[in-house]
Write a protein that holds these residues in place. Structure first.
Motif, PDB file in Angstrom:
ATOM      1  N   GLN A 166       0.833  -1.196   0.000  1.00 25.70           N
ATOM      2  CA  GLN A 166       0.000   0.000   0.000  1.00 25.70           C
ATOM      3  C   GLN A 166       0.871   1.250   0.000  1.00 25.70           C
ATOM      4  N   GLU A 167       0.219   2.394  -0.081  1.00 29.34           N
ATOM      5  CA  GLU A 167       0.888   3.680   0.056  1.00 29.34           C
ATOM      6  C   GLU A 167       0.347   4.385   1.286  1.00 29.34           C
ATOM      7  N   PHE A 168       1.200   5.163   1.937  1.00 31.73           N
ATOM      8  CA  PHE A 168       0.752   5.997   3.054  1.00 31.73           C
ATOM      9  C   PHE A 168       0.755   7.433   2.567  1.00 31.73           C
ATOM     10  N   ARG A 169      -0.416   8.052   2.566  1.00 28.83           N
ATOM     11  CA  ARG A 169      -0.561   9.403   2.014  1.00 28.83           C
ATOM     12  C   ARG A 169      -0.763  10.422   3.134  1.00 28.83           C
ATOM     13  N   CYS A 170      -0.113  11.563   2.992  1.00 29.32           N
ATOM     14  CA  CYS A 170      -0.356  12.653   3.936  1.00 29.32           C
ATOM     15  C   CYS A 170      -0.092  13.980   3.253  1.00 29.32           C
ATOM     16  N   SER A 171      -0.657  15.030   3.799  1.00 29.35           N
ATOM     17  CA  SER A 171      -0.514  16.361   3.234  1.00 29.35           C
ATOM     18  C   SER A 171       0.918  16.862   3.420  1.00 29.35           C
ATOM     19  N   THR A 174       1.467  18.019   7.070  1.00 29.58           N
ATOM     20  CA  THR A 174       1.807  16.937   8.000  1.00 29.58           C
ATOM     21  C   THR A 174       3.197  16.394   7.711  1.00 29.58           C
ATOM     22  N   ALA A 175       3.517  16.190   6.444  1.00 30.66           N
ATOM     23  CA  ALA A 175       4.839  15.685   6.085  1.00 30.66           C
ATOM     24  C   ALA A 175       5.933  16.645   6.527  1.00 30.66           C
ATOM     25  N   GLY A 176       5.668  17.944   6.421  1.00 27.06           N
ATOM     26  CA  GLY A 176       6.651  18.928   6.854  1.00 27.06           C
ATOM     27  C   GLY A 176       6.894  18.868   8.351  1.00 27.06           C
ATOM     28  N   GLN A 177       5.849  18.616   9.118  1.00 24.07           N
ATOM     29  CA  GLN A 177       6.022  18.482  10.564  1.00 24.07           C
ATOM     30  C   GLN A 177       6.833  17.234  10.895  1.00 24.07           C
ATOM     31  N   VAL A 178       6.560  16.151  10.182  1.00 23.78           N
ATOM     32  CA  VAL A 178       7.318  14.918  10.398  1.00 23.78           C
ATOM     33  C   VAL A 178       8.787  15.138  10.032  1.00 23.78           C
ATOM     34  N   ASP A 204      14.773  18.448  -3.878  1.00 28.43           N
ATOM     35  CA  ASP A 204      13.419  18.952  -4.088  1.00 28.43           C
ATOM     36  C   ASP A 204      12.362  17.857  -3.954  1.00 28.43           C
ATOM     37  N   SER A 205      12.740  16.734  -3.344  1.00 28.01           N
ATOM     38  CA  SER A 205      11.771  15.653  -3.116  1.00 28.01           C
ATOM     39  C   SER A 205      10.687  16.121  -2.147  1.00 28.01           C
ATOM     40  N   PRO A 206       9.501  15.515  -2.203  1.00 20.23           N
ATOM     41  CA  PRO A 206       8.457  15.853  -1.228  1.00 20.23           C
ATOM     42  C   PRO A 206       8.955  15.662   0.200  1.00 20.23           C
ATOM     43  N   ALA A 207       8.341  16.395   1.122  1.00 18.10           N
ATOM     44  CA  ALA A 207       8.795  16.383   2.514  1.00 18.10           C
ATOM     45  C   ALA A 207       8.790  14.985   3.115  1.00 18.10           C
ATOM     46  N   LEU A 208       7.780  14.169   2.810  1.00 15.23           N
ATOM     47  CA  LEU A 208       7.733  12.827   3.385  1.00 15.23           C
ATOM     48  C   LEU A 208       8.893  11.981   2.876  1.00 15.23           C
TER      49      LEU A 208
END
Length: 234
Positions: A166-171, A174-178, A204-208
């Motif tokens: 599966q994939e784990f999706r988040c905004s 939220t990813a920036g806080q993590v 430049d990859s997404p924060a997660l």
């Protein structure tokens, strides 16, 4: 107020009502609201991932070295739902929970989702964000502990999701806080083998993706084509 001398003098009112204190209070309130919003988002996604796990997948490998999926899921359920609620209530986890195989109970994923709801609700109380909470390693300011638990929820949620196809999706919020939590604790966690060495990803990859890589996780890892195995703990 505790920790503020002379609060009973005639200067107490103006000090407490000053623009600086009002701004400080507003910033803290905004931080707490943002963290709580991310906890609710992460909890909903964790519940979705849990419900997507089949019994046959529980013996499979995970991105965490020496943890099969059942072991990882039990760790995830314990700390991100029961632990999240008990920390908010300033209560110790019952010893029996620490050795429970949550996945052995029919409907465990629905039970996990319900417990996540209770945990998120416990953090909705404004007073919960005040003071410190015993994190097991000493007193930790409540917002910092909430951020650590958010990272546990999301990063191990990604581990479980990848282990079960599966994939784990988040905004990005939220990813920036993590990412902020991982960056602040990476060196300490590596010192105690909690994180592996960082994995190179584009800046430049997404924060997660950057958070996973900084924690030593290979964002390309999948159950079918295993990448780098990782430490047992977040």
């Amino acid at each position: 107020m505790n920790g503020h001398p002379n609060t009973e003098t005639s200067t107490a009112g103006p000090l407490l009502d000053s623009p600086h204190n009002s701004l400080h209070s507003a910033l803290h309130s905004a931080l707490h609201s943002s963290l709580h919003r991310s906890l609710a988002e992460g909890a909903a996604e964790a519940a979705r991932v849990a419900r997507g796990i089949t019994p046959g997948q529980l013996t499979g490998a995970t991105p965490c070295r020496d943890f099969d999926t059942r072991t990882l899921v039990n760790h995830w359920v314990l700390y991100t739902s029961h632990g999240l609620e008990h920390r908010a209530r300033r209560e110790q986890l019952p010893a029996d929970l620490e050795h429970r195989d949550f996945t052995a109970v029919p409907g465990w994923a629905d039970a996990y989702a319900a417990q996540l709801d209770r945990a998120v609700a416990a953090w909705a109380e404004p007073a919960v964000w005040e003071g410190v909470i015993d994190s097991g390693g000493g007193p930790t300011p409540a917002p910092e502990l909430a951020a650590l638990l958010l990272a546990e929820l999301v990063v191990h949620g990604w581990d479980v999701a990848r282990a079960t196809g599966q994939e784990f999706r988040c905004s990005e919020e939220t990813a920036g806080q993590v990412l902020g939590v991982v960056a602040a604790n990476a060196e300490l966690y590596r010192k105690y083998q909690g994180f592996g060495e960082p994995v190179a990803v584009p800046a430049d990859s997404p924060a997660l993706v950057r958070a996973l890589a900084l924690s030593g996780r290979d964002p390309r890892w999948s159950a079918g084509a295993r990448g780098q195995n990782l430490p047992d703990r977040l």
